[in-house]
Design a protein around this motif. Structure first.
Motif, PDB file in Angstrom:
ATOM      1  N   VAL A 197      -4.303   3.102 -14.215  1.00 11.72           N
ATOM      2  CA  VAL A 197      -4.603   1.730 -13.791  1.00 11.72           C
ATOM      3  C   VAL A 197      -3.440   1.165 -12.977  1.00 11.72           C
ATOM      4  O   VAL A 197      -2.272   1.327 -13.345  1.00 11.72           O
ATOM      5  N   MET A 198      -3.808   0.508 -11.876  1.00 15.83           N
ATOM      6  CA  MET A 198      -2.794  -0.094 -11.002  1.00 15.83           C
ATOM      7  C   MET A 198      -3.152  -1.540 -10.674  1.00 15.83           C
ATOM      8  O   MET A 198      -4.314  -1.929 -10.670  1.00 15.83           O
ATOM      9  N   HIS A 199      -2.123  -2.312 -10.371  1.00 15.32           N
ATOM     10  CA  HIS A 199      -2.284  -3.731  -9.995  1.00 15.32           C
ATOM     11  C   HIS A 199      -1.047  -4.074  -9.177  1.00 15.32           C
ATOM     12  O   HIS A 199       0.071  -3.763  -9.588  1.00 15.32           O
ATOM     13  N   CYS A 200      -1.236  -4.739  -8.044  1.00 15.88           N
ATOM     14  CA  CYS A 200      -0.070  -5.048  -7.199  1.00 15.88           C
ATOM     15  C   CYS A 200       0.816  -6.112  -7.843  1.00 15.88           C
ATOM     16  O   CYS A 200       1.981  -6.227  -7.490  1.00 15.88           O
ATOM     17  N   LEU A 201       0.257  -6.901  -8.756  1.00 18.57           N
ATOM     18  CA  LEU A 201       0.935  -8.026  -9.417  1.00 18.57           C
ATOM     19  C   LEU A 201       1.185  -9.157  -8.396  1.00 18.57           C
ATOM     20  O   LEU A 201       1.355  -8.863  -7.221  1.00 18.57           O
ATOM     21  N   PRO A 202       1.246 -10.410  -8.772  1.00 21.18           N
ATOM     22  CA  PRO A 202       1.217 -10.901 -10.144  1.00 21.18           C
ATOM     23  C   PRO A 202      -0.171 -10.784 -10.779  1.00 21.18           C
ATOM     24  O   PRO A 202      -1.187 -10.977 -10.113  1.00 21.18           O
ATOM     25  N   ALA A 251       0.839  -1.207   0.000  1.00 18.40           N
ATOM     26  CA  ALA A 251       0.000   0.000   0.000  1.00 18.40           C
ATOM     27  C   ALA A 251       0.873   1.257   0.000  1.00 18.40           C
ATOM     28  O   ALA A 251       0.543   2.248  -0.659  1.00 18.40           O
ATOM     29  N   LEU A 252       1.993   1.210   0.720  1.00 21.30           N
ATOM     30  CA  LEU A 252       2.894   2.375   0.726  1.00 21.30           C
ATOM     31  C   LEU A 252       3.467   2.610  -0.673  1.00 21.30           C
ATOM     32  O   LEU A 252       3.495   3.745  -1.153  1.00 21.30           O
ATOM     33  N   ALA A 253       3.907   1.538  -1.334  1.00 19.04           N
ATOM     34  CA  ALA A 253       4.453   1.678  -2.694  1.00 19.04           C
ATOM     35  C   ALA A 253       3.363   2.172  -3.651  1.00 19.04           C
ATOM     36  O   ALA A 253       3.627   2.975  -4.549  1.00 19.04           O
ATOM     37  N   ASP A 254       2.144   1.712  -3.430  1.00 16.39           N
ATOM     38  CA  ASP A 254       1.024   2.112  -4.296  1.00 16.39           C
ATOM     39  C   ASP A 254       0.744   3.618  -4.179  1.00 16.39           C
ATOM     40  O   ASP A 254       0.652   4.328  -5.169  1.00 16.39           O
ATOM     41  N   ILE A 274      -7.646  -8.563 -15.243  1.00 12.54           N
ATOM     42  CA  ILE A 274      -7.201  -7.438 -16.095  1.00 12.54           C
ATOM     43  C   ILE A 274      -6.859  -7.983 -17.478  1.00 12.54           C
ATOM     44  O   ILE A 274      -6.392  -9.124 -17.600  1.00 12.54           O
ATOM     45  N   THR A 275      -7.096  -7.151 -18.488  1.00 14.66           N
ATOM     46  CA  THR A 275      -6.783  -7.595 -19.852  1.00 14.66           C
ATOM     47  C   THR A 275      -5.393  -7.092 -20.251  1.00 14.66           C
ATOM     48  O   THR A 275      -4.893  -6.109 -19.703  1.00 14.66           O
ATOM     49  N   ASP A 276      -4.806  -7.778 -21.232  1.00 16.73           N
ATOM     50  CA  ASP A 276      -3.469  -7.408 -21.726  1.00 16.73           C
ATOM     51  C   ASP A 276      -3.415  -5.954 -22.186  1.00 16.73           C
ATOM     52  O   ASP A 276      -2.470  -5.238 -21.875  1.00 16.73           O
ATOM     53  N   ASP A 277      -4.445  -5.541 -22.961  1.00 17.34           N
ATOM     54  CA  ASP A 277      -4.394  -4.193 -23.540  1.00 17.34           C
ATOM     55  C   ASP A 277      -4.353  -3.128 -22.449  1.00 17.34           C
ATOM     56  O   ASP A 277      -3.681  -2.104 -22.587  1.00 17.34           O
ATOM     57  N   VAL A 278      -5.036  -3.369 -21.340  1.00 18.29           N
ATOM     58  CA  VAL A 278      -5.047  -2.387 -20.247  1.00 18.29           C
ATOM     59  C   VAL A 278      -3.743  -2.453 -19.450  1.00 18.29           C
ATOM     60  O   VAL A 278      -3.107  -1.432 -19.177  1.00 18.29           O
ATOM     61  N   LEU A 279      -3.325  -3.663 -19.119  1.00 13.91           N
ATOM     62  CA  LEU A 279      -2.104  -3.820 -18.317  1.00 13.91           C
ATOM     63  C   LEU A 279      -0.885  -3.242 -19.043  1.00 13.91           C
ATOM     64  O   LEU A 279      -0.023  -2.612 -18.423  1.00 13.91           O
ATOM     65  N   VAL A 333       1.380   0.295 -13.695  1.00 13.48           N
ATOM     66  CA  VAL A 333       1.640  -0.920 -12.927  1.00 13.48           C
ATOM     67  C   VAL A 333       3.134  -1.212 -12.796  1.00 13.48           C
ATOM     68  O   VAL A 333       3.611  -1.613 -11.729  1.00 13.48           O
ATOM     69  N   TRP A 334       3.893  -0.969 -13.865  1.00  8.53           N
ATOM     70  CA  TRP A 334       5.322  -1.338 -13.840  1.00  8.53           C
ATOM     71  C   TRP A 334       6.104  -0.365 -12.973  1.00  8.53           C
ATOM     72  O   TRP A 334       7.034  -0.755 -12.267  1.00  8.53           O
ATOM     73  N   GLU A 335       5.685   0.881 -13.012  1.00  7.27           N
ATOM     74  CA  GLU A 335       6.293   1.894 -12.135  1.00  7.27           C
ATOM     75  C   GLU A 335       5.968   1.567 -10.665  1.00  7.27           C
ATOM     76  O   GLU A 335       6.818   1.677  -9.779  1.00  7.27           O
ATOM     77  N   GLN A 336       4.728   1.173 -10.452  1.00  8.94           N
ATOM     78  CA  GLN A 336       4.256   0.781  -9.115  1.00  8.94           C
ATOM     79  C   GLN A 336       5.108  -0.378  -8.570  1.00  8.94           C
ATOM     80  O   GLN A 336       5.558  -0.355  -7.422  1.00  8.94           O
ATOM     81  N   ALA A 337       5.355  -1.365  -9.408  1.00  8.25           N
ATOM     82  CA  ALA A 337       6.167  -2.514  -8.979  1.00  8.25           C
ATOM     83  C   ALA A 337       7.602  -2.069  -8.695  1.00  8.25           C
ATOM     84  O   ALA A 337       8.207  -2.477  -7.702  1.00  8.25           O
ATOM     85  N   LYS A 338       8.124  -1.205  -9.559  1.00  7.28           N
ATOM     86  CA  LYS A 338       9.504  -0.730  -9.383  1.00  7.28           C
ATOM     87  C   LYS A 338       9.650   0.012  -8.051  1.00  7.28           C
ATOM     88  O   LYS A 338      10.661  -0.115  -7.360  1.00  7.28           O
TER      89      LYS A 338
END
Ligand code: CP
Ligand code: NVA
Length: 297
Positions: free
Chosen positions: A253-258, A129-132, A265-270, A277-282
């Motif tokens: 759009v955000m997703h904690c992943l995996p 949640a902090l990273a988000d 979530i669909t590919d086109d959105v992710l 999402v990738w920045e969020q993971a980083k």
């Protein structure tokens, strides 16, 4: 001090962690780890991001980590959480634990002589949640008034931690999921102490005016037996092109992943232009560093 629950962090402490993350990013760390610091990572469940981001964070801060798979430790033969924690804390300077049960994490914290970090339990995922929110802060000038819509399993660990952390920073929250999967009352009521939290069972109502759309898996670790039923029940809550049309034009759009591509979530959105999402993971690694530094002062 520990980081066990999003409920334990005040707004000021969250902002302090974000401030440390900013300093680390700018290369001007105000705090440092004690030389030779060791982080024990005790995991009962799989992990890619949380484990590696903490390991990499610790290495870059000049410390070291020891990964303990609970199944290959004496815990698999019944050694208690309390005894394990007492021992780990006599060798190491921090413990990060990913456990099935939040109650077991509290027991570990009680018996530890060093800070314990929640690396995910059945109830919470506070470092996520902090990273988000840290990521959202890079995109939204004002968190206050920013509307975050969590769509899917609104009773899951990430939803619990996210709603409380977001509410403390003044964000408006919309929880969207099927009627029979209500949010956890403890976290819902806590979040409502700080901000407005809506619950909706249709994406049409829940996504209206949303600045951020967040989702997580429909089948969390440990829920594999319910997988088929959950996939069916949660299917209308997929974050797809139609969902994006229901939110604000510039919604992110955000997703904690995996991610389970084609399910929540669909590919086109992710992989699309609105996904952060990738920045969020980083940012999980930056927040891992900030949390370690915050707990070491
Ligand atoms: N988001 C997250 O916690 O990912 P991992 O399960 O890979 O650690
Ligand atoms: N709710 C998910 C989060 C994974 C990071 C789970 O518990 O499996």
């Amino acid at each position: 001090m520990n980081l066990l629950s999003s409920n334990d962090l005040s707004k000021e402490q969250i902002e302090r962690i974000f401030g440390i993350a900013d300093s680390v990013l700018a290369g001007k760390e105000e705090a440092a780890l004690k030389e030779g610091s060791i982080l024990a990572l005790l995991f009962q469940k799989p992990s890619t991001r949380t484990r590696v981001s903490f390991e990499a964070a610790m290495a870059q801060l000049g410390g070291a980590t020891i990964y303990i798979d609970a199944m290959t430790s004496q815990m698999s033969r019944g050694e208690s959480f309390a005894d394990t924690s007492r021992i780990l804390s006599s060798y190491c300077d921090f413990i990060a634990a990913r456990l099935n049960s939040h109650a077991d994490l509290l027991q570990m914290a009680d018996s530890s002589s060093v800070p314990v970090i929640n690396a995910l339990t059945d109830l919470e995922h506070p470092t996520q949640a902090l990273a988000d929110i840290y990521t959202i802060r890079n995109h939204r000038h004002n968190l206050k008034g920013t509307k975050i819509a969590f769509m899917g399993d609104i009773a899951t660990n990430t939803a619990n931690s996210l709603m409380v952390t977001a509410a403390k920073l003044g964000m408006e929250i919309s929880l969207i999921g099927p009627k029979n999967y209500a949010p956890n009352a403890v976290y819902f009521n806590k979040a409502r102490e700080y901000s407005t939290v809506y619950v909706h069972d249709t994406p049409e109502e829940g996504l209206e005016d949303a600045n951020i759309i967040y989702t997580d898996t429909f089948v969390s670790m440990g829920q594999e037996k319910e997988a088929e039923e959950r996939r069916r029940i949660f299917a209308p809550y997929q974050v797809n092109a139609h969902a994006l049309e229901l939110a604000r034009e510039d919604a992110l759009v955000m997703h904690c992943l995996p991610a389970h591509r084609g399910e929540e979530i669909t590919d086109d959105v992710l992989d699309g232009p609105r996904s952060i999402v990738w920045e969020q993971a980083k940012n999980k690694m930056l927040i891992a560093k900030a949390v370690l530094l915050f707990l070491s002062v």
